[in-house]
Design a protein around this motif. Structure first.
Motif, PDB file in Angstrom:
ATOM      1  N   GLN A  66       0.827  -1.208   0.000  1.00 15.94           N
ATOM      2  CA  GLN A  66       0.000   0.000   0.000  1.00 15.94           C
ATOM      3  C   GLN A  66       0.862   1.260   0.000  1.00 15.94           C
ATOM      4  OE1 GLN A  66      -0.541  -2.597   2.006  1.00 15.94           O
ATOM      5  NE2 GLN A  66      -2.588  -3.300   1.500  1.00 15.94           N
ATOM      6  N   ASP A  67       1.972   1.248   0.747  1.00 12.58           N
ATOM      7  CA  ASP A  67       2.862   2.414   0.778  1.00 12.58           C
ATOM      8  C   ASP A  67       3.532   2.626  -0.577  1.00 12.58           C
ATOM      9  OD1 ASP A  67       2.169   2.677   3.413  1.00 12.58           O
ATOM     10  OD2 ASP A  67       4.091   2.008   4.220  1.00 12.58           O
ATOM     11  N   ALA A  68       3.983   1.531  -1.191  1.00 15.61           N
ATOM     12  CA  ALA A  68       4.609   1.634  -2.508  1.00 15.61           C
ATOM     13  C   ALA A  68       3.607   2.157  -3.526  1.00 15.61           C
ATOM     14  CB  ALA A  68       5.150   0.279  -2.945  1.00 15.61           C
ATOM     15  N   LEU A  69       2.385   1.663  -3.446  1.00 17.49           N
ATOM     16  CA  LEU A  69       1.342   2.109  -4.362  1.00 17.49           C
ATOM     17  C   LEU A  69       1.111   3.611  -4.217  1.00 17.49           C
ATOM     18  CD1 LEU A  69      -0.936   1.546  -6.392  1.00 17.49           C
ATOM     19  CD2 LEU A  69      -2.401   1.048  -4.446  1.00 17.49           C
ATOM     20  N   ARG A  70       1.004   4.071  -2.988  1.00 19.09           N
ATOM     21  CA  ARG A  70       0.783   5.498  -2.735  1.00 19.09           C
ATOM     22  C   ARG A  70       1.957   6.332  -3.258  1.00 19.09           C
ATOM     23  NH1 ARG A  70       2.551   7.289   1.901  1.00 19.09           N
ATOM     24  NH2 ARG A  70       2.072   5.331   2.828  1.00 19.09           N
ATOM     25  N   ASP A  71       3.193   5.888  -2.962  1.00 16.86           N
ATOM     26  CA  ASP A  71       4.379   6.633  -3.398  1.00 16.86           C
ATOM     27  C   ASP A  71       4.469   6.723  -4.917  1.00 16.86           C
ATOM     28  OD1 ASP A  71       5.031   6.909  -0.735  1.00 16.86           O
ATOM     29  OD2 ASP A  71       6.673   5.439  -0.784  1.00 16.86           O
ATOM     30  N   TYR A  72       4.291   5.598  -5.582  1.00 20.64           N
ATOM     31  CA  TYR A  72       4.394   5.598  -7.037  1.00 20.64           C
ATOM     32  C   TYR A  72       3.229   6.337  -7.674  1.00 20.64           C
ATOM     33  CZ  TYR A  72       8.539   2.727  -7.137  1.00 20.64           C
ATOM     34  OH  TYR A  72       9.821   2.277  -6.991  1.00 20.64           O
ATOM     35  N   LYS A  73       2.073   6.257  -7.064  1.00 17.75           N
ATOM     36  CA  LYS A  73       0.925   6.988  -7.604  1.00 17.75           C
ATOM     37  C   LYS A  73       1.187   8.486  -7.540  1.00 17.75           C
ATOM     38  CE  LYS A  73      -4.069   7.384  -7.193  1.00 17.75           C
ATOM     39  NZ  LYS A  73      -5.266   6.900  -6.506  1.00 17.75           N
ATOM     40  N   GLU A  74       1.760   8.953  -6.418  1.00 20.13           N
ATOM     41  CA  GLU A  74       2.095  10.369  -6.290  1.00 20.13           C
ATOM     42  C   GLU A  74       3.113  10.784  -7.344  1.00 20.13           C
ATOM     43  OE1 GLU A  74       3.396  10.812  -2.255  1.00 20.13           O
ATOM     44  OE2 GLU A  74       1.373  10.550  -1.441  1.00 20.13           O
ATOM     45  N   GLN A  75       4.140   9.946  -7.565  1.00 15.67           N
ATOM     46  CA  GLN A  75       5.156  10.253  -8.570  1.00 15.67           C
ATOM     47  C   GLN A  75       4.547  10.300  -9.969  1.00 15.67           C
ATOM     48  OE1 GLN A  75       8.505   7.611  -8.410  1.00 15.67           O
ATOM     49  NE2 GLN A  75       8.765   7.870  -6.208  1.00 15.67           N
ATOM     50  N   ILE A  76       3.705   9.334 -10.259  1.00 14.56           N
ATOM     51  CA  ILE A  76       3.081   9.283 -11.584  1.00 14.56           C
ATOM     52  C   ILE A  76       2.195  10.496 -11.809  1.00 14.56           C
ATOM     53  CG2 ILE A  76       1.373   8.029 -12.967  1.00 14.56           C
ATOM     54  CD1 ILE A  76       2.608   5.444 -11.715  1.00 14.56           C
ATOM     55  N   LEU A  77       1.407  10.867 -10.792  1.00 12.03           N
ATOM     56  CA  LEU A  77       0.529  12.031 -10.932  1.00 12.03           C
ATOM     57  C   LEU A  77       1.327  13.318 -11.102  1.00 12.03           C
ATOM     58  CD1 LEU A  77      -2.285  11.153  -8.370  1.00 12.03           C
ATOM     59  CD2 LEU A  77      -2.413  11.101 -10.872  1.00 12.03           C
ATOM     60  N   ALA A  78       2.445  13.443 -10.385  1.00 12.24           N
ATOM     61  CA  ALA A  78       3.290  14.634 -10.520  1.00 12.24           C
ATOM     62  C   ALA A  78       3.884  14.710 -11.925  1.00 12.24           C
ATOM     63  CB  ALA A  78       4.398  14.615  -9.473  1.00 12.24           C
ATOM     64  N   ARG A  79       4.355  13.586 -12.430  1.00 13.12           N
ATOM     65  CA  ARG A  79       4.923  13.575 -13.784  1.00 13.12           C
ATOM     66  C   ARG A  79       3.847  13.818 -14.830  1.00 13.12           C
ATOM     67  NH1 ARG A  79       8.934   8.635 -12.460  1.00 13.12           N
ATOM     68  NH2 ARG A  79      10.505   9.885 -11.407  1.00 13.12           N
ATOM     69  N   LEU A  80       2.667  13.288 -14.590  1.00 13.28           N
ATOM     70  CA  LEU A  80       1.555  13.510 -15.508  1.00 13.28           C
ATOM     71  C   LEU A  80       1.197  14.992 -15.571  1.00 13.28           C
ATOM     72  CD1 LEU A  80      -0.572  12.296 -17.375  1.00 13.28           C
ATOM     73  CD2 LEU A  80      -2.016  11.948 -15.370  1.00 13.28           C
ATOM     74  N   GLN A  81       1.198  15.648 -14.424  1.00 11.72           N
ATOM     75  CA  GLN A  81       0.902  17.084 -14.383  1.00 11.72           C
ATOM     76  C   GLN A  81       1.950  17.862 -15.179  1.00 11.72           C
ATOM     77  OE1 GLN A  81      -1.775  18.596 -13.347  1.00 11.72           O
ATOM     78  NE2 GLN A  81      -0.964  20.571 -13.959  1.00 11.72           N
ATOM     79  N   THR A  82       3.215  17.493 -15.022  1.00  8.93           N
ATOM     80  CA  THR A  82       4.289  18.147 -15.769  1.00  8.93           C
ATOM     81  C   THR A  82       4.097  17.949 -17.269  1.00  8.93           C
ATOM     82  OG1 THR A  82       5.829  17.815 -13.943  1.00  8.93           O
ATOM     83  CG2 THR A  82       6.792  18.256 -16.094  1.00  8.93           C
ATOM     84  N   LEU A  83       3.750  16.738 -17.670  1.00  9.48           N
ATOM     85  CA  LEU A  83       3.514  16.458 -19.085  1.00  9.48           C
ATOM     86  C   LEU A  83       2.330  17.253 -19.620  1.00  9.48           C
ATOM     87  CD1 LEU A  83       4.090  12.608 -19.171  1.00  9.48           C
ATOM     88  CD2 LEU A  83       5.533  14.367 -20.208  1.00  9.48           C
ATOM     89  N   ARG A  84       1.296  17.383 -18.831  1.00  7.44           N
ATOM     90  CA  ARG A  84       0.136  18.174 -19.259  1.00  7.44           C
ATOM     91  C   ARG A  84       0.509  19.630 -19.450  1.00  7.44           C
ATOM     92  NH1 ARG A  84      -4.074  15.262 -15.210  1.00  7.44           N
ATOM     93  NH2 ARG A  84      -4.718  13.617 -16.630  1.00  7.44           N
TER      94      ARG A  84
END
Length: 102
Positions: A66-84
């Motif tokens: 669950q912690d890994a999922l949360r951490d990677y989800k945050e990273q993915i969302l941050a990178r997605l925002q940058t790409l947008r």
């Protein structure tokens, strides 16, 4: 890609309220038929308790799934925002160039 696939599968299962282990072993360790409980950061792989204690992973950094999922989800969302944001800038630049050319 592996992390994204793991995050997607875990996120779907958590959204449905399912337990982290499958009774039929679908999401279990292929080698030990144990539930996958931790995520190895070095190998970017889900591990069961037996694999976690093996020589191959003993010295590695592991997180609860669950912690890994949360951490990677945050990273993915941050990178997605940058790409947008980059996409929006490129579209604005493209539009400005098209107007200038007309």
């Amino acid at each position: 890609a592996r992390v994204l696939d793991i995050a997607r599968r875990l996120s779907l299962r958590l959204a449905r309220g399912e337990a982290m282990q499958e009774e039929d072993g679908e999401e279990g360790c292929e080698k030990h038929q144990e539930p996958l409980k931790v995520f190895c950061k070095e190998d970017q792989a889900l591990l069961c308790g037996v694999c976690r204690e093996s020589r191959a992973h003993r010295a590695h950094t592991v997180l609860p799934v669950q912690d890994a999922l949360r951490d990677y989800k945050e990273q993915i969302l941050a990178r997605l925002q940058t790409l947008r944001e980059d996409r929006d800038k490129l579209l604005e630049f493209r539009e400005a160039e098209m107007r200038r050319n007309w």
